[in-house]
Design a protein around this motif. Structure first.
Motif, PDB file in Angstrom:
ATOM      1  N   VAL A 117      -8.209  -0.024   3.745  1.00 28.31           N
ATOM      2  CA  VAL A 117      -7.422   0.400   4.903  1.00 28.31           C
ATOM      3  C   VAL A 117      -6.022   0.798   4.450  1.00 28.31           C
ATOM      4  O   VAL A 117      -5.367   0.071   3.699  1.00 28.31           O
ATOM      5  CB  VAL A 117      -7.316  -0.721   5.960  1.00 28.31           C
ATOM      6  CG1 VAL A 117      -6.466  -0.253   7.144  1.00 28.31           C
ATOM      7  CG2 VAL A 117      -8.699  -1.137   6.447  1.00 28.31           C
ATOM      8  N   LEU A 118      -5.582   1.964   4.924  1.00 20.18           N
ATOM      9  CA  LEU A 118      -4.205   2.404   4.719  1.00 20.18           C
ATOM     10  C   LEU A 118      -3.486   2.289   6.055  1.00 20.18           C
ATOM     11  O   LEU A 118      -3.907   2.889   7.051  1.00 20.18           O
ATOM     12  CB  LEU A 118      -4.181   3.853   4.225  1.00 20.18           C
ATOM     13  CG  LEU A 118      -2.804   4.534   4.099  1.00 20.18           C
ATOM     14  CD1 LEU A 118      -1.861   3.732   3.212  1.00 20.18           C
ATOM     15  CD2 LEU A 118      -2.973   5.950   3.562  1.00 20.18           C
ATOM     16  N   ILE A 132       4.605  -3.527   9.818  1.00 14.26           N
ATOM     17  CA  ILE A 132       3.343  -3.308   9.112  1.00 14.26           C
ATOM     18  C   ILE A 132       2.911  -4.582   8.401  1.00 14.26           C
ATOM     19  O   ILE A 132       1.745  -4.982   8.454  1.00 14.26           O
ATOM     20  CB  ILE A 132       3.472  -2.145   8.107  1.00 14.26           C
ATOM     21  CG1 ILE A 132       3.579  -0.816   8.854  1.00 14.26           C
ATOM     22  CG2 ILE A 132       2.278  -2.120   7.151  1.00 14.26           C
ATOM     23  CD1 ILE A 132       3.741   0.382   7.941  1.00 14.26           C
ATOM     24  N   ASP A 133       3.866  -5.264   7.756  1.00 14.86           N
ATOM     25  CA  ASP A 133       3.518  -6.430   6.942  1.00 14.86           C
ATOM     26  C   ASP A 133       3.383  -7.713   7.750  1.00 14.86           C
ATOM     27  O   ASP A 133       2.562  -8.571   7.407  1.00 14.86           O
ATOM     28  CB  ASP A 133       4.550  -6.613   5.827  1.00 14.86           C
ATOM     29  CG  ASP A 133       4.447  -5.528   4.771  1.00 14.86           C
ATOM     30  OD1 ASP A 133       3.317  -5.138   4.442  1.00 14.86           O
ATOM     31  OD2 ASP A 133       5.493  -5.056   4.300  1.00 14.86           O
ATOM     32  N   THR A 150       0.765  -0.552  -0.246  1.00  8.99           N
ATOM     33  CA  THR A 150       1.812   0.254   0.378  1.00  8.99           C
ATOM     34  C   THR A 150       1.438   0.629   1.806  1.00  8.99           C
ATOM     35  O   THR A 150       0.442   1.315   2.041  1.00  8.99           O
ATOM     36  CB  THR A 150       2.071   1.544  -0.424  1.00  8.99           C
ATOM     37  OG1 THR A 150       2.527   1.194  -1.736  1.00  8.99           O
ATOM     38  CG2 THR A 150       3.115   2.416   0.260  1.00  8.99           C
ATOM     39  N   GLY A 151       2.227   0.148   2.769  1.00  7.07           N
ATOM     40  CA  GLY A 151       2.121   0.619   4.136  1.00  7.07           C
ATOM     41  C   GLY A 151       3.218   1.644   4.367  1.00  7.07           C
ATOM     42  O   GLY A 151       4.291   1.564   3.756  1.00  7.07           O
ATOM     43  N   VAL A 152       2.963   2.621   5.219  1.00  9.11           N
ATOM     44  CA  VAL A 152       3.923   3.717   5.402  1.00  9.11           C
ATOM     45  C   VAL A 152       4.491   3.688   6.813  1.00  9.11           C
ATOM     46  O   VAL A 152       3.767   3.898   7.796  1.00  9.11           O
ATOM     47  CB  VAL A 152       3.260   5.079   5.123  1.00  9.11           C
ATOM     48  CG1 VAL A 152       4.298   6.195   5.271  1.00  9.11           C
ATOM     49  CG2 VAL A 152       2.645   5.105   3.730  1.00  9.11           C
ATOM     50  N   ARG A 175       2.375   7.831  -2.168  1.00 15.89           N
ATOM     51  CA  ARG A 175       2.101   6.566  -2.862  1.00 15.89           C
ATOM     52  C   ARG A 175       1.036   5.755  -2.130  1.00 15.89           C
ATOM     53  O   ARG A 175       0.097   5.236  -2.731  1.00 15.89           O
ATOM     54  CB  ARG A 175       3.398   5.761  -2.994  1.00 15.89           C
ATOM     55  CG  ARG A 175       3.265   4.444  -3.743  1.00 15.89           C
ATOM     56  CD  ARG A 175       4.588   4.021  -4.361  1.00 15.89           C
ATOM     57  NE  ARG A 175       5.737   4.492  -3.644  1.00 15.89           N
ATOM     58  CZ  ARG A 175       6.519   3.719  -2.876  1.00 15.89           C
ATOM     59  NH1 ARG A 175       6.220   2.451  -2.686  1.00 15.89           N
ATOM     60  NH2 ARG A 175       7.591   4.219  -2.296  1.00 15.89           N
ATOM     61  N   GLY A 176       1.160   5.653  -0.801  1.00 12.60           N
ATOM     62  CA  GLY A 176       0.152   4.936  -0.034  1.00 12.60           C
ATOM     63  C   GLY A 176      -1.199   5.620  -0.095  1.00 12.60           C
ATOM     64  O   GLY A 176      -2.246   4.964  -0.229  1.00 12.60           O
ATOM     65  N   ALA A 177      -1.203   6.962  -0.015  1.00  9.33           N
ATOM     66  CA  ALA A 177      -2.453   7.712  -0.060  1.00  9.33           C
ATOM     67  C   ALA A 177      -3.150   7.560  -1.409  1.00  9.33           C
ATOM     68  O   ALA A 177      -4.384   7.467  -1.478  1.00  9.33           O
ATOM     69  CB  ALA A 177      -2.184   9.181   0.230  1.00  9.33           C
TER      70      ALA A 177
END
Length: 213
Positions: A117-118, A132-133, A150-152, A175-177
């Motif tokens: 999951v992104l 996000i965190d 990495t969450g965006v 970076r997240g992708a």
């Protein structure tokens, strides 16, 4: 060597309430980068995007009646059979949108097991970037999904970012992708069975228990 015959299915859920929305814009950019990275590696990719605002009434009816109409059922089946999920929500009152959580609530509890999951989120101010965190990541971890590191988060001011520097929105999206693409590429959920009626053990113990009463 990458198996080029396997199609990786990425499902995107966006819970923006307006049209157009920055939430959908972020979701599209995350999925575009992830798909591009995978295709550059010779991996065939299919991307399917769901706007939760279009399913809002069906989600509510499912919560009230326990029945998923066809459009919602298609979304739930897509998530359960996906090789990767991109989940993006606006941040309201320091947490994810109610519509976003309601959709997660109607997903079968086993459907997200081992699913990459992104996570993405949008908001008016950078002050809510940690949502996000502290809100989204624990939710997906509880459901046994695998959120990438990495969450965006995209604040309103980020959309005017020219892309210079490691903290820019385009850099964070990439970076997240990439982390997401790396995980999707090596994850195999082909043999995962998501049966809401399946039992953890045979029913013989139930019959025996009834006979002993």
């Amino acid at each position: 060597m990458t198996d080029t015959t396997a199609v990786k299915r990425i499902v995107v859920i966006s819970s923006g309430l307006s049209t157009p929305s920055s939430t959908r814009q972020l979701a599209d950019r995350l999925s575009a980068d992830a798909a591009s990275i995978l295709r550059e590696r010779g991996v065939e990719v299919e991307v399917q995007t769901f706007e939760l605002r279009d399913l809002a009434h069906d989600i509510t009816n499912n919560l009230l009646l326990g029945f998923a109409p066809p459009k919602l059922e298609a979304a739930l089946e897509a998530v359960a059979s996906a090789d990767g999920l991109i989940a993006v929500s606006p941040i309201f009152t320091t947490s994810y949108a109610g519509l976003f959580k309601s959709f997660i609530d109607v997903i079968d509890t086993q459907a997200l097991t081992d699913l990459p999951v992104l996570l993405g989120a949008t908001g008016g101010t950078p002050r809510h970037s940690l949502a996000i965190d502290y809100a989204m990541r624990p939710l997906f971890t509880y459901l046994h999904a695998i959120p990438v590191t990495t969450g965006v988060y995209a604040a309103t001011s980020d959309w005017g970012d020219g892309g210079d520097g490691v903290r820019s929105l385009p850099d964070r999206i990439f970076r997240g992708a990439k982390e997401f693409a790396d995980l999707v590429e090596r994850t195999d959920r082909a043999n995962l069975v998501n049966d809401p009626f399946a039992l953890d053990r045979p029913t013989g113990h139930l019959i025996g228990g009834l006979a002993g009463e």
